[in-house]
Scaffold this motif. Structure first.
Motif, PDB file in Angstrom:
ATOM      1  N   HIS A 287       0.839  -1.208   0.000  1.00 42.43           N
ATOM      2  CA  HIS A 287       0.000   0.000   0.000  1.00 42.43           C
ATOM      3  C   HIS A 287       0.875   1.259   0.000  1.00 42.43           C
ATOM      4  O   HIS A 287       0.567   2.244  -0.687  1.00 42.43           O
TER       5      HIS A 287
ATOM      6  N   ALA B  35       1.101   4.198  -2.946  1.00 39.19           N
ATOM      7  CA  ALA B  35       0.920   5.623  -2.679  1.00 39.19           C
ATOM      8  C   ALA B  35       2.141   6.439  -3.076  1.00 39.19           C
ATOM      9  O   ALA B  35       2.037   7.633  -3.362  1.00 39.19           O
TER      10      ALA B  35
ATOM     11  N   PRO C 101      -2.403   0.046  -6.595  1.00 43.29           N
ATOM     12  CA  PRO C 101      -3.467   0.044  -5.582  1.00 43.29           C
ATOM     13  C   PRO C 101      -4.268  -1.262  -5.579  1.00 43.29           C
ATOM     14  O   PRO C 101      -4.642  -1.771  -4.521  1.00 43.29           O
TER      15      PRO C 101
ATOM     16  N   ARG D  53      -4.866  -4.003  -2.606  1.00 41.31           N
ATOM     17  CA  ARG D  53      -6.226  -4.436  -2.257  1.00 41.31           C
ATOM     18  C   ARG D  53      -6.349  -5.960  -2.308  1.00 41.31           C
ATOM     19  O   ARG D  53      -6.971  -6.577  -1.432  1.00 41.31           O
TER      20      ARG D  53
ATOM     21  N   ARG E 258      -5.788   9.670   4.832  1.00 41.29           N
ATOM     22  CA  ARG E 258      -6.452   8.395   4.615  1.00 41.29           C
ATOM     23  C   ARG E 258      -7.952   8.617   4.492  1.00 41.29           C
ATOM     24  O   ARG E 258      -8.497   9.567   5.052  1.00 41.29           O
TER      25      ARG E 258
ATOM     26  N   GLU F  85      -9.680   4.135  -8.318  1.00 39.27           N
ATOM     27  CA  GLU F  85      -8.342   3.653  -7.962  1.00 39.27           C
ATOM     28  C   GLU F  85      -8.281   3.154  -6.523  1.00 39.27           C
ATOM     29  O   GLU F  85      -7.494   2.260  -6.203  1.00 39.27           O
ATOM     30  N   LEU F  86      -9.118   3.723  -5.627  1.00 32.10           N
ATOM     31  CA  LEU F  86      -9.039   3.369  -4.210  1.00 32.10           C
ATOM     32  C   LEU F  86     -10.307   2.739  -3.666  1.00 32.10           C
ATOM     33  O   LEU F  86     -10.258   2.028  -2.659  1.00 32.10           O
TER      34      LEU F  86
ATOM     35  N   ILE G 109     -12.641   0.225   1.250  1.00 29.79           N
ATOM     36  CA  ILE G 109     -11.514   1.146   1.130  1.00 29.79           C
ATOM     37  C   ILE G 109     -10.324   0.574   1.908  1.00 29.79           C
ATOM     38  O   ILE G 109     -10.457   0.248   3.085  1.00 29.79           O
TER      39      ILE G 109
ATOM     40  N   VAL H  59      -3.660   7.892   0.976  1.00 27.20           N
ATOM     41  CA  VAL H  59      -4.123   8.382  -0.320  1.00 27.20           C
ATOM     42  C   VAL H  59      -2.910   8.941  -1.062  1.00 27.20           C
ATOM     43  O   VAL H  59      -2.228   9.829  -0.553  1.00 27.20           O
TER      44      VAL H  59
ATOM     45  N   ALA I 233      -9.807  12.486  -4.379  1.00 23.74           N
ATOM     46  CA  ALA I 233     -10.372  11.983  -3.125  1.00 23.74           C
ATOM     47  C   ALA I 233     -11.201  13.061  -2.430  1.00 23.74           C
ATOM     48  O   ALA I 233     -12.279  12.778  -1.889  1.00 23.74           O
TER      49      ALA I 233
END
Length: 488
Positions: free
Chosen positions: A326, A330, A344, A348, A427, A447-448, A459, A464, A472
């Motif tokens: 993660h 970022a 990303p 996930r 975040r 993307e997130l 999420i 981020v 975002a």
């Protein structure tokens, strides 16, 4: 890594780069000259031959032959009739490393001498030293430049953001040129067009320090330690499970298990070699490995930037890997599909393996889809890190898929800095008492944000990326239920 967190600085074997440090601490110019002598200019053919004789490769990660870099810059100078630039890359954005910062802090004149040798040989009128804006090594470097003011060539110190990708050669050149500190998005050789569009030699601090040592003692003595294929010493940053973490200088060919013993580090569940673009190796392979590029490659590892991180038994290995993945997502520049969407998604999917909802085959399929397609090497390096983890931590993967987890907490033993991608970055979170599952956030920020089987946002607990923050904020502002939040 904060150098204050690295408690030890020493040698296992002959001291080359760190000669005199134990007796004198930081070497000022007078002490540097006493220990290493005063280096005289060396013509380009002789310096290139010296680099070839000692088989000097770059110590920042890729190991590219330094002699070939010298020759490429010299050829570009002749072809374009432009004065070259020599750049010392001391940024060290890799969180698990601090060897270059230690060199610039303790033996800055050795690094500057090596860079000056290259500049003399190439007839470069300018020397640039790039350091991170984290405050470490810069003061020592500036003191060194003041100490040698009477004999110094024009030298510029440039600070760049302390980010993972800032030290990539293309990103570094762009930053020095006053552009965004991200890779250029296309292959541009610094030897052809670098700082100010001129032919540029870029190497990291240890490479220049090694060049200075080779010039001071000569190729014959340089090869008195190390292996025949890779003579000399290397600097290693050893952390993780080590009771005595530190930066260690050791000859190539030294058994890895000996360095782990010196640092009080059990092999634990596995050992990360080469950093976050490197590879994990098993405890059994760590017991057989010898410290060199070839030695690590023979057991599936990577010397890379000289990073050794044994992972202890009391942390969740897969959780540690997901956390770093993660962070790497970022830290990307977000300028190509593999970084903007692929990394990303990789984080996930690893989180899905952690909770037993995703097969590791999905992770492998994703890495196969993005490898070789990025604008820089960041997606490929991250893929190596993740794939080797799935191969080494098979028991941990099985425990999470079939037995409701491994039962160990994620202790955060793999270092991640504050700031973008780290613990102090923004975040996203959801106020579940307000969320109605409209799904608008997933459309604005695919993307997130993903929607689960019930249509509610999923999420990752991750930073981020800087390049996604405007998007975002828009998702937060447009949430109909005002349930989506963004904060540190």
């Amino acid at each position: 890594m904060n150098p204050d967190q690295v408690m030890g600085l020493g040698c296992h074997g002959p001291a080359r780069l760190l000669a005199g440090v134990r007796e004198h601490g930081r070497l000022d110019l007078w002490t540097q000259t006493k220990v290493y002598g005063e280096l005289e200019p060396v013509p380009l053919p002789e310096l290139t031959e010296l680099a070839e004789q000692v088989r000097l490769g770059g110590r920042g990660g890729a190991g590219f032959p330094f002699a070939r870099k010298l020759s490429a810059v010299a050829a570009s100078v002749r072809r374009r009739n432009l004065p070259p630039v020599v750049v010392v890359n001391g940024t060290e954005g890799e969180p698990a490393a601090c060897k270059d910062k230690m060199l610039l802090s303790m033996v800055p004149h050795l690094v500057l001498d090596g860079a000056r040798l290259a500049a003399w040989a190439l007839r470069a009128p300018e020397l640039v030293v790039a350091v991170a804006d984290d405050g470490f090594a810069e003061e020592s470097l500036l003191d060194a430049l003041r100490e040698r003011r009477a004999t110094a060539m024009p030298t510029r110190v440039v600070t760049v953001p302390h980010r993972f990708i800032s030290g990539e050669a293309g990103a570094l050149v762009r930053g020095i040129n006053g552009e965004a500190h991200i890779p250029p998005g296309r292959k541009v050789r610094a030897s052809d067009s670098g700082v100010g569009g001129r032919p540029t030699l870029v190497s990291n601090a240890e490479t220049f320090a090694q060049l200075a040592v080779a010039a001071a003692i000569g190729p014959r003595e340089y090869a008195m330690c190390g292996t025949e294929e890779e003579p000399g010493t290397v600097l290693l940053t050893v952390t993780g499970a080590a009771r005595r973490p530190g930066v260690i200088e050791t000859p190539t060919g030294t058994p890895l298990k000996e360095i782990l013993r010196v640092c009080g580090a059990p092999t634990g569940q596995g050992v990360l070699t080469g950093g976050y673009h490197g590879r994990w190796i098993t405890p059994e392979d760590a017991g057989q490995a010898e410290i060199s590029r070839r030695g690590f490659e023979e057991v599936g590892g990577s010397l890379g930037a000289g990073i050794i991180v044994p992972l202890p038994d009391n942390t969740c290995a897969l959780g540690e890997v997901a956390r770093v993945t993660h962070y790497l997502a970022a830290e990307s520049a977000g300028q190509c599909g593999p970084c903007r969407l692929g990394l990303p998604e990789m984080g996930r999917l690893l989180t899905g393996v952690l909770d037993g909802s995703t097969s590791p085959e999905a992770v492998r399929a994703l890495t196969a889809a993005i490898r070789g397609r990025g604008a820089c090497s960041h997606p490929d390096g991250t893929s190596r890190f993740v794939l080797s983890a799935l191969e080494v931590f098979t028991d941990d993967v099985t425990a999470h898929l079939y037995h409701q987890g491994c039962g160990r907490p994620v202790r955060g033993l793999l270092p991640i800095p504050d700031g973008p991608g780290g613990g102090g970055a923004a975040r996203l979170s959801v106020d579940w008492s307000s969320c109605d599952g409209h799904g608008l956030c997933a459309h604005i920020l695919p993307e997130l944000v993903r929607l689960d089987e019930n249509g509610f946002p999923s999420i990752p607990d991750a930073a981020v990326p800087t390049w996604l923050e405007p998007q975002a904020r828009r998702a937060v502002d447009m949430c109909p239920a005002m349930a989506l939040r963004m904060g540190v």
